[in-house]
Design a protein around this motif. Structure first.
Motif: not given
Length: 314
Positions: A239-257
């Motif tokens: 439904p969406y592909f999110p961009v957050t301050p950490l994801f996808p910039l930091l890859g898997p680390l960006g998935v850590v809440p």
């Protein structure tokens, strides 16, 4: 005869020695309590034995309480207790037995809010109630995730399944904002989206289950959504592909809440028994009840936000 240097124990006239008398056989023997590690090892061994022998039950929805209690909830507990430091209130508003419909706000890109609400009811409600969530079809259709969702006791967000669970006396959880809630921009945080057509209200009316508004603060800040790559979302069927301050910039680390401080409050129940099942066919009544639940949650969110001292410190 004793040899040189041997210790001689004098006898009493009755023929007894000075050694202390043995403890009476009637006195209880203190047995040391098993340590926490020993209890965990014993619990794990018992769980494995049940799995190997098939000594566990699964209901018609696929709910596996044994797996949920000993694997799934414990896996979520560190997030609840240590990472988000969840504080829960109003648990007395959830009945200890019988049906209830918990209706909550939805946010945070990944539906961790639903999972934390499950832990709150399982670990902190006096009756340790299992929350049977109504999940999106995407969650149930995804390989592995769909199977785990079923085993955790959740089912498709549709009226027939909701009513079957409520008629069986279960606590059912619904997040009416759906993907509009968890996928909204961070700029719209804590602003409730539309609550659909009020299907959850109709299910509560038909079954006579009380509606319990639930307000969750903290989930909005776990993955602040500042963008949406829509062509990737369409390509992947999301439904969406999110961009957050950490994801996808930091890859898997960006998935850590992010470790935001959470509050979950269960509000006073809205009773439906007096209205009767026929009220479910009245569109205006359903709309008004839906709006009442939504407004209750929104006002509670504002109150909780005004009381918290900080996003990460609480």
């Amino acid at each position: 005869m004793s040899g040189p240097g041997a210790r001689v124990i004098p006898l009493h006239p009755q023929g007894t020695t000075d050694l202390p008398a043995p403890e009476s056989l009637d006195e209880p023997v203190a047995v040391p309590e098993p340590s926490a590690v020993q209890r965990q090892v014993a619990g794990a061994a018992a769980f494995l034995r049940r799995r190997l022998t098939g000594d566990y039950t699964v209901d018609e929805f696929g709910f596996d309480p044994d797996l949920n209690d000993h694997v799934m909830i414990p896996a979520l507990r560190p997030l609840y207790d240590t990472w988000f430091r969840v504080e829960v209130s109003g648990l007395h508003n959830v009945p200890s037995e019988g049906a209830a419909l918990v209706v909550a706000n939805h946010s945070g890109v990944i539906p961790l809010d639903a999972l934390m609400t499950t832990v709150a009811l399982h670990d902190h409600h006096p009756a340790s109630r299992s929350l049977r969530m109504l999940a999106a079809d995407l969650a149930l259709a995804t390989p592995v995730l769909g199977s785990l969702t079923r085993k955790a006791g959740h089912t498709l967000a549709c009226a027939p399944d909701a009513e079957r669970l409520l008629n069986a006396g279960e606590v059912v959880g619904v997040w009416p904002e759906g993907f509009k809630g968890i996928g909204k921009p961070f700029a719209d945080r804590y602003k409730l989206q539309r609550f659909g057509r009020g299907g959850f209200v109709s299910a509560a009316l038909r079954t006579g289950a009380p509606i319990i508004p639930c307000s969750i603060v903290g989930a909005e800040e776990t993955y602040p959504m500042i963008g949406d790559i829509r062509f990737l979302a369409r390509l992947l069927g999301f439904p969406y592909f999110p961009v957050t301050p950490l994801f996808p910039l930091l890859g898997p680390l960006g998935v850590v809440p992010l470790p935001s401080k959470w509050y979950i409050e269960f509000g006073e129940p809205i009773e439906t028994t007096e209205l009767g099942p026929a009220a479910a066919e009245d569109p205006m009544l359903v709309f008004n009840l839906t709006d009442q639940v939504r407004e209750t949650i929104q006002q509670t969110l504002y109150r909780l936000l005004s009381q918290r001292r900080g996003v990460f410190t609480g």
